[in-house]
Design a protein around this motif. Structure first.
Motif, PDB file in Angstrom:
ATOM      1  N   ALA A 577       0.835  -1.198   0.000  1.00 50.21           N
ATOM      2  CA  ALA A 577       0.000   0.000   0.000  1.00 50.21           C
ATOM      3  C   ALA A 577       0.873   1.253   0.000  1.00 50.21           C
ATOM      4  CB  ALA A 577      -0.904   0.007   1.226  1.00 50.21           C
ATOM      5  N   ILE A 578       0.538   2.196  -0.868  1.00 55.49           N
ATOM      6  CA  ILE A 578       1.243   3.475  -0.952  1.00 55.49           C
ATOM      7  C   ILE A 578       0.229   4.577  -0.650  1.00 55.49           C
ATOM      8  CG2 ILE A 578       2.392   5.104  -2.482  1.00 55.49           C
ATOM      9  CD1 ILE A 578       4.178   2.836  -1.731  1.00 55.49           C
ATOM     10  N   THR A 579       0.554   5.388   0.337  1.00 59.07           N
ATOM     11  CA  THR A 579      -0.330   6.491   0.725  1.00 59.07           C
ATOM     12  C   THR A 579       0.460   7.784   0.716  1.00 59.07           C
ATOM     13  OG1 THR A 579      -1.584   5.015   2.163  1.00 59.07           O
ATOM     14  CG2 THR A 579      -1.893   7.376   2.488  1.00 59.07           C
ATOM     15  N   LEU A 580      -0.143   8.830   0.181  1.00 62.26           N
ATOM     16  CA  LEU A 580       0.477  10.155   0.136  1.00 62.26           C
ATOM     17  C   LEU A 580      -0.339  11.092   1.014  1.00 62.26           C
ATOM     18  CD1 LEU A 580       2.890  11.415  -1.447  1.00 62.26           C
ATOM     19  CD2 LEU A 580       1.204  12.355  -3.026  1.00 62.26           C
ATOM     20  N   ILE A 581       0.327  11.743   1.978  1.00 58.68           N
ATOM     21  CA  ILE A 581      -0.364  12.687   2.860  1.00 58.68           C
ATOM     22  C   ILE A 581       0.406  13.990   2.892  1.00 58.68           C
ATOM     23  CG2 ILE A 581      -1.281  10.821   4.312  1.00 58.68           C
ATOM     24  CD1 ILE A 581       0.845  11.538   6.392  1.00 58.68           C
ATOM     25  N   ASP A 582      -0.294  15.057   3.316  1.00 60.27           N
ATOM     26  CA  ASP A 582       0.429  16.300   3.527  1.00 60.27           C
ATOM     27  C   ASP A 582       0.960  16.327   4.952  1.00 60.27           C
ATOM     28  OD1 ASP A 582      -1.685  16.941   5.199  1.00 60.27           O
ATOM     29  OD2 ASP A 582      -2.640  18.297   3.764  1.00 60.27           O
ATOM     30  N   THR A 583       1.663  17.376   5.302  1.00 58.41           N
ATOM     31  CA  THR A 583       2.293  17.427   6.617  1.00 58.41           C
ATOM     32  C   THR A 583       1.287  17.596   7.745  1.00 58.41           C
ATOM     33  OG1 THR A 583       2.695  19.794   6.263  1.00 58.41           O
ATOM     34  CG2 THR A 583       4.494  18.276   5.748  1.00 58.41           C
ATOM     35  N   GLY A 584       0.014  17.806   7.399  1.00 61.79           N
ATOM     36  CA  GLY A 584      -1.032  17.862   8.418  1.00 61.79           C
ATOM     37  C   GLY A 584      -1.765  16.553   8.580  1.00 61.79           C
TER      38      GLY A 584
END
Length: 812
Positions: A577-584
């Motif tokens: 699984a690959i997940t992209l999040i922002d710094t929040g």
């Protein structure tokens, strides 16, 4: 009265205990063997250069046709390097290295038994197939060597392409002058056999593989395009530069290479990954490599002929074939000596600085060559200076390439870079050959290269180096820190931007692992990604793989983040699984990896993001990326789940801060180590499943050791209680009760081995600290040694023992 020393004790006192031998330096013979293989195959480039002026008579042909004996090897090498690199990624780099060396042997034997031009060209082309050994060697080094040794090793391996060519000249000249020229090829076959034996003995097979299908059409298209390009360059002077044949072949080369490029872009498993090649750092490095290869080989063709021409020409130096080779040899020596310097420049200033510096030296050398060609010492200075410049430039190229591509593609990427160098050398061979063949002067009815021809060749090579310098100036400078993986990795991993693609080793997702990302948000996102992506992985994996395989070049030149997820052994992990999040902590994108471990997610319109990779049974991994220049390539390496945790306390329950926990594998190798925190807690999360010996040690305490079995799943916890170490103190006196100084006191363990020796001070006192055993023998040397057997620690002893001795002449 003290007892006499037992025979075993006396025997031990008479001889010092044997020490443990120092460990062998890892990688010494490994690097030397690979460098030797690189030098051996590089000799093929210049093997016949001392014979260039005699080849037309030896093979009963024209000068332009004879030049194909040189060009065929370079052309075959240009094709073989990406082919060997791709096959090495697929089937094993060591295996393909053996194939390359076998081609060297077969080609050499073919040339050794013929004087026919066609057969000779075929044999030389087979020899050129061995050139793939150099990118394969660089890739093996990246797979096997620790980071602290990789820079200098790659610099030496890359420079071997020039070192072998330069050192091969005097050796080839000596053999050709004193024996039959066929012996050159028997000697080359012998070098190949020696290399094969060394590889079989020393080089292990790399475990990093990229399962795929070989691109046969791509290999054939590349071969056809290069032949159509180099053939008119070589024969254009004879056919006429404006003739229909010359122009037709140039046009065919353009069409074939364009069609080849389109085909490679639309192929899921191409011979040359042009998507990676199109990235700025790789593209500019490869273009510069063409110019450096051109500049290197031009000198190899110019100087030997200039040295061997008769002095009566007014500009020739009248040297024998052997002496011409020896005067050229400093070039190879300089390249060999300067490669470690280049590695230091790479580490201190960045590989771009090394490449630019090397090109400046190369250009200045050719500029000086326009006026420095009248004396032998000038030729030696030119060859040495060029060796320095080429050595620095060649050493920088693999560093630029390796830092810009994923680990699983280093074989093909380095093969492509060596291809660019080979194209430069092939073009140089053809261009310089044409110049020297057509700018001639009549000498006793024999056409010889004129002084104007040599100066024109110098000028063309200088222009090539200047062109390379202008291209290199546009390379990205050393990158700002744009990536943080786990704490241990962040210090040594290069920044991840559009021009770098490091493999990020796995560590648990925690606060120190993310720069600018809240710990709770990152940890929560990683957990959520694992659960939700696992549920949908079965349905999404084929779609994700199909999307990645079908993407065209436009998809990878814009806003996209892509790469691979690798397991502990370097193999691809499917369904990760690959997940992209922002710094929040807000989710920006999500996908799963395909069958080859690849992933692709759209890049958001934000400067900094956190990329999280996770898979069932593995430790999740997170990396902070600066999305300032797209596309961004980032490979993640996940370690196995489980690991070790525990605590270290004294007997009374007090935490032992700074205690060291060390896990060793079945062969005794250290797998991981950690230091206990202020609560006495330690963790070794990076351990993969297997059997380990855990040892816990703290100053002033006895060590603790136990064997543990790790599996996927929850970490194994071990709580250790360390008893204090014991000590023995005492005083040595004479019969009158006066302290005896300068007396040797020895401490022997239960096996009779000497574990400590001290000399008493003026007050006769002695002491032994930090004892970890239970039973000891204390021996005081005198006119007759006195011994005491003591027990410390454990149920039967105490943590401190005082032992006093009385020594006197004749004491029994």
């Amino acid at each position: 009265m003290p007892q006499s020393a037992p025979p075993r004790v006396a025997e031990r006192l008479s001889a010092a205990p044997s020490g443990t031998p120092l460990p062998r330096e890892v990688g010494g013979g490994f690097v030397a063997v690979l460098a030797f293989c690189g030098i051996a195959v590089s000799v093929m480039q210049t093997l016949v250069v001392p014979l260039v002026t005699e080849l037309p008579q030896l093979l009963h042909t024209t000068s332009s046709n004879a030049s194909w004996v040189v060009t065929a090897t370079l052309l075959a090498g240009a094709v073989s390097t990406p082919v060997m690199g791709r096959l090495g990624d697929m089937f094993g780099k060591r295996r393909m290295l053996m194939v390359a060396l076998a081609l060297m042997v077969i080609g050499s034997l073919t040339c050794a038994v013929t004087s026919d031009l066609v057969v000779m060209v075929i044999g030389r082309a087979i020899q050129g197939g061995a050139m793939g050994a150099i990118p394969l060697g660089i890739s093996i080094m990246r797979d096997e060597l620790p980071p602290q040794k990789l820079g200098s090793a790659m610099a030496l391996m890359s420079s071997s392409l020039g070192i072998g060519g330069a050192l091969g000249l005097p050796a080839a000249a000596f053999v050709a002058q004193h024996t039959s020229w066929h012996v050159l090829f028997y000697g080359a076959a012998g070098l190949g056999l020696i290399s094969i034996a060394l590889v079989l003995s020393v080089i292990p097979e790399s475990s990093v593989r990229t399962p795929s299908r070989f691109d046969v059409i791509g290999a054939l298209g590349l071969t056809a395009g290069l032949v159509c390009l180099l053939l008119p360059i070589t024969k254009g002077g004879d056919w006429g530069w404006t003739s229909s044949t010359t122009l037709g072949l140039f046009g065919a080369a353009v069409v074939i290479l364009l069609l080849w490029g389109v085909f490679e872009l639309r192929t899921a498993e191409p011979l040359v990954d042009l998507r990676t090649t199109a990235r700025r750092q790789v593209l500019l490095t490869n273009l510069t490599s063409i110019m450096v290869g051109f500049s290197f080989y031009a000198m190899s063709l110019i100087l030997p002929q200039l040295l061997q021409l008769p002095k009566a020409t007014g500009y020739g130096l009248g040297q024998s074939m052997v002496m011409a080779g020896l005067y050229f040899a400093p070039m190879g020596v300089a390249m060999m000596l300067v490669s470690p310097l280049s590695a230091r420049i790479n580490a201190a200033k960045g590989p771009k600085v090394s490449l630019v510096l090397g090109l400046i030296v190369i250009g200045a050398t050719y500029g000086a060559g326009l006026v420095m060609m009248d004396y032998i010492w000038q030729i030696v200075v030119l060859s040495t200076a060029l060796g320095i410049g080429i050595g620095i430039a060649y050493s920088a190229m693999p560093t630029l390439i390796v830092s810009a591509v994923p680990a699983a593609e280093t074989g093909a990427a380095n093969g492509l870079n060596t291809l660019m160098r080979s194209i430069g050398m092939s073009t140089s061979s053809a261009v310089v050959g044409v110049i020297l063949a057509h700018q001639t002067t009549d000498f006793g009815g024999v056409p010889l290269p004129s002084k104007d021809g040599f100066q024109t060749s110098f000028l063309v090579a200088c222009a090539a180096s200047v062109g390379g310098l202008l291209i290199a100036l546009f390379l990205p400078a050393r990158q700002r820190a744009g990536l943080a993986g786990s704490a241990p990795v962040a210090a040594s991993t290069p920044a991840t931007t559009t021009d770098s693609a490091p493999v990020i080793d796995s560590a648990p997702v925690a606060a120190p692992a993310l720069v600018g990302a809240p710990a709770a948000a990152a940890t929560s996102a990683a957990s959520a990604a694992t659960e939700s992506a696992t549920e949908t992985a079965a349905d999404a994996v084929d779609l994700a793989y199909a999307e990645y395989a079908a993407e065209d070049v436009s998809a990878l030149t814009g806003g996209v983040i892509h790469g691979r997820v690798l397991g502990p052994g370097g193999g691809p992990l499917a369904d990760a699984a690959i997940t992209l999040i922002d710094t929040g902590g807000r989710q920006l994108g999500r996908t799963v990896t395909g069958r080859d471990g690849r992933y692709r997610v759209p890049a958001p319109d934000t400067a900094s993001v956190v990329l999280i990779g996770s898979a069932t049974g593995y430790q999740p991994q997170a990396a902070t990326l600066l999305v300032t220049d797209l596309p961004v390539v980032c490979d993640l390496r996940l370690s196995g789940g489980g690991g070790l945790t525990g605590s270290v306390r004294a007997v009374g329950g007090e935490p032992l801060t700074d205690a060291t926990a060390t896990a060793t594998g079945p062969e005794g190798e250290v797998a991981a180590t950690a230091t206990a925190d202020e609560k006495g807690e330690f963790a070794l999360p990076e351990l993969t499943p297997g059997t380990y010996t855990l040892t816990v040690a703290a100053a002033g305490h006895r060590p603790y050791a136990t064997q543990v079995e790790l599996t996927l799943g929850e970490p194994v916890r071990v709580d250790a209680e360390l008893p204090p170490a014991a000590r023995v103190r005492g005083t040595v006196r004479d019969r009158g009760g006066r302290p005896l100084g300068d007396t040797r006191v020895s401490l022997l363990d239960a096996s009779g081995d000497v574990v400590g020796q001290v000399i008493t001070g003026d007050d006769g006192s002695f002491g032994f600290e930090a004892l970890t055993g239970d039973h000891y023998t204390v021996v005081a040397s005198g006119y007759a040694p006195a011994t005491r057997q003591i027990t410390v620690g454990g149920a039967a002893g105490t943590e401190r023992r005082d032992v006093d001795f009385l020594l006197g002449h004749g004491e029994e």
